[in-house]
Design a protein around this motif. Structure first.
Motif, PDB file in Angstrom:
ATOM      1  N   GLY A   1       0.798  -1.220   0.000  1.00 17.85           N
ATOM      2  CA  GLY A   1       0.000   0.000   0.000  1.00 17.85           C
ATOM      3  C   GLY A   1       0.827   1.265   0.000  1.00 17.85           C
ATOM      4  O   GLY A   1       0.349   2.325   0.428  1.00 17.85           O
ATOM      5  N   LEU A   2       2.061   1.161  -0.488  1.00 16.30           N
ATOM      6  CA  LEU A   2       2.973   2.296  -0.462  1.00 16.30           C
ATOM      7  C   LEU A   2       3.095   2.937  -1.838  1.00 16.30           C
ATOM      8  O   LEU A   2       2.834   2.311  -2.867  1.00 16.30           O
ATOM      9  CB  LEU A   2       4.351   1.846   0.018  1.00 16.30           C
ATOM     10  CG  LEU A   2       4.393   1.219   1.412  1.00 16.30           C
ATOM     11  CD1 LEU A   2       5.777   0.651   1.696  1.00 16.30           C
ATOM     12  CD2 LEU A   2       4.007   2.237   2.473  1.00 16.30           C
ATOM     13  N   ARG A   3       3.528   4.195  -1.823  1.00 17.05           N
ATOM     14  CA  ARG A   3       3.841   4.904  -3.058  1.00 17.05           C
ATOM     15  C   ARG A   3       5.239   5.492  -2.928  1.00 17.05           C
ATOM     16  O   ARG A   3       5.876   5.396  -1.870  1.00 17.05           O
ATOM     17  CB  ARG A   3       2.790   5.976  -3.352  1.00 17.05           C
ATOM     18  CG  ARG A   3       1.412   5.368  -3.627  1.00 17.05           C
ATOM     19  CD  ARG A   3       0.388   6.430  -3.984  1.00 17.05           C
ATOM     20  NE  ARG A   3       0.748   7.153  -5.200  1.00 17.05           N
ATOM     21  CZ  ARG A   3       0.542   6.696  -6.424  1.00 17.05           C
ATOM     22  NH1 ARG A   3      -0.015   5.508  -6.609  1.00 17.05           N
ATOM     23  NH2 ARG A   3       0.883   7.409  -7.486  1.00 17.05           N
ATOM     24  N   ILE A   4       5.730   6.108  -3.997  1.00 17.15           N
ATOM     25  CA  ILE A   4       7.126   6.531  -4.051  1.00 17.15           C
ATOM     26  C   ILE A   4       7.221   8.050  -4.127  1.00 17.15           C
ATOM     27  O   ILE A   4       6.642   8.685  -5.015  1.00 17.15           O
ATOM     28  CB  ILE A   4       7.826   5.909  -5.279  1.00 17.15           C
ATOM     29  CG1 ILE A   4       7.798   4.383  -5.188  1.00 17.15           C
ATOM     30  CG2 ILE A   4       9.265   6.409  -5.387  1.00 17.15           C
ATOM     31  CD1 ILE A   4       8.257   3.690  -6.460  1.00 17.15           C
ATOM     32  N   ASP A   5       7.978   8.620  -3.199  1.00 20.65           N
ATOM     33  CA  ASP A   5       8.263  10.064  -3.211  1.00 20.65           C
ATOM     34  C   ASP A   5       9.598  10.366  -3.887  1.00 20.65           C
ATOM     35  O   ASP A   5       9.753  11.425  -4.497  1.00 20.65           O
ATOM     36  CB  ASP A   5       8.303  10.610  -1.782  1.00 20.65           C
ATOM     37  CG  ASP A   5       6.946  10.586  -1.110  1.00 20.65           C
ATOM     38  OD1 ASP A   5       5.965  11.022  -1.726  1.00 20.65           O
ATOM     39  OD2 ASP A   5       6.870  10.106   0.041  1.00 20.65           O
TER      40      ASP A   5
END
Length: 240
Positions: A69-73
């Motif tokens: 459930g993660l995204r990338i910064d």
């Protein structure tokens, strides 16, 4: 923040971002080196064995991130390598190995990350001063890094609608295991480092952490109006 990491600049970057509180996904081709690297990083880190030239490996990396459930910064496409060969010595294998990792790997590392990249994210590509100096017997490597510089310009334009910034860091002579690996033995490695240091106005080779510090700047809001650039971390070697 996914970043290729195992030694040298990649490991220094991972440690520096961990110190800033980043949640890290680090990658590398060698399982043993990757595990050793992860064990030295003080923070939340997940190690995923990835050959960046293998698209299935990249799919598995981003599936691992997405499933949590993660995204990338911040995405730092740092995987790369090279070896010496003059024009008459270049083989298909030499070319394919360098362009496979440095160019193909970088392209698909970024392309396959697009669905997970947050709007306003920072993408950092590792270039090299070799792209512009024409070092003898380093032509294929230099050409591969020239492609990286071109990618940054193009992708900065293509991703501007999402506020995603794309920049290149081009290190000069940095004292890493990769530099040592270019030499045939310990004595030759010492001489190579002495020669490289002599090309730098500051009179020494750089440290991996000095490159990592620039990466933190390009990842942060302090560089919010910076995109499409090539930032040299070379002690002035290509500048004066």
């Amino acid at each position: 923040m996914p970043a290729p990491c195992g030694q040298g600049i990649g490991l220094a970057a991972a440690r520096r971002f961990a110190a800033e509180g980043a949640r890290l996904f680090i990658t590398g081709r060698r399982e043993d080196a990757l595990k050793e690297a992860a064990a030295t990083i003080d923070g939340e880190v997940t190690a995923v064995r990835v050959d960046s030239a293998d698209l299935a490996d990249l799919d598995r990396l981003y599936a691992t991130i997405g499933e949590q459930g993660l995204r990338i910064d911040v995405l730092w496409a740092n995987a790369g390598g090279g070896s010496f060969a003059t024009l008459d010595q270049v083989t298909e294998q030499h070319f394919d190995e360098i362009f496979g990792t440095n160019v193909r790997g970088t392209l698909f590392t970024v392309q396959k990350a697009l669905p997970l990249l947050n709007d306003g994210a920072s993408v950092i590509l590792t270039g090299s001063t070799a792209a512009t100096v024409g070092t003898e017997a380093f032509g294929v490597y230099g050409a591969s890094k020239a492609a990286i510089r071109s990618f940054a310009r193009t992708w900065a334009n293509e991703l501007k609608g999402r506020g995603i910034r794309v920049n290149t860091i081009s290190p000069g002579p940095i004292d890493t295991p990769g530099i040592t690996g270019l030499a045939a033995g310990d004595e030759e490695a010492v001489e190579l480092k002495r020669t490289l240091a002599g090309t730098v106005p500051l009179g020494r080779m750089g440290r991996p952490d000095e490159v990592a510090d620039v990466g933190v700047f390009l990842a942060s809001g302090h560089s919010s109006f910076v995109t499409g650039i090539e930032m040299f971390v070379d002690g002035g070697a290509n500048q004066v």
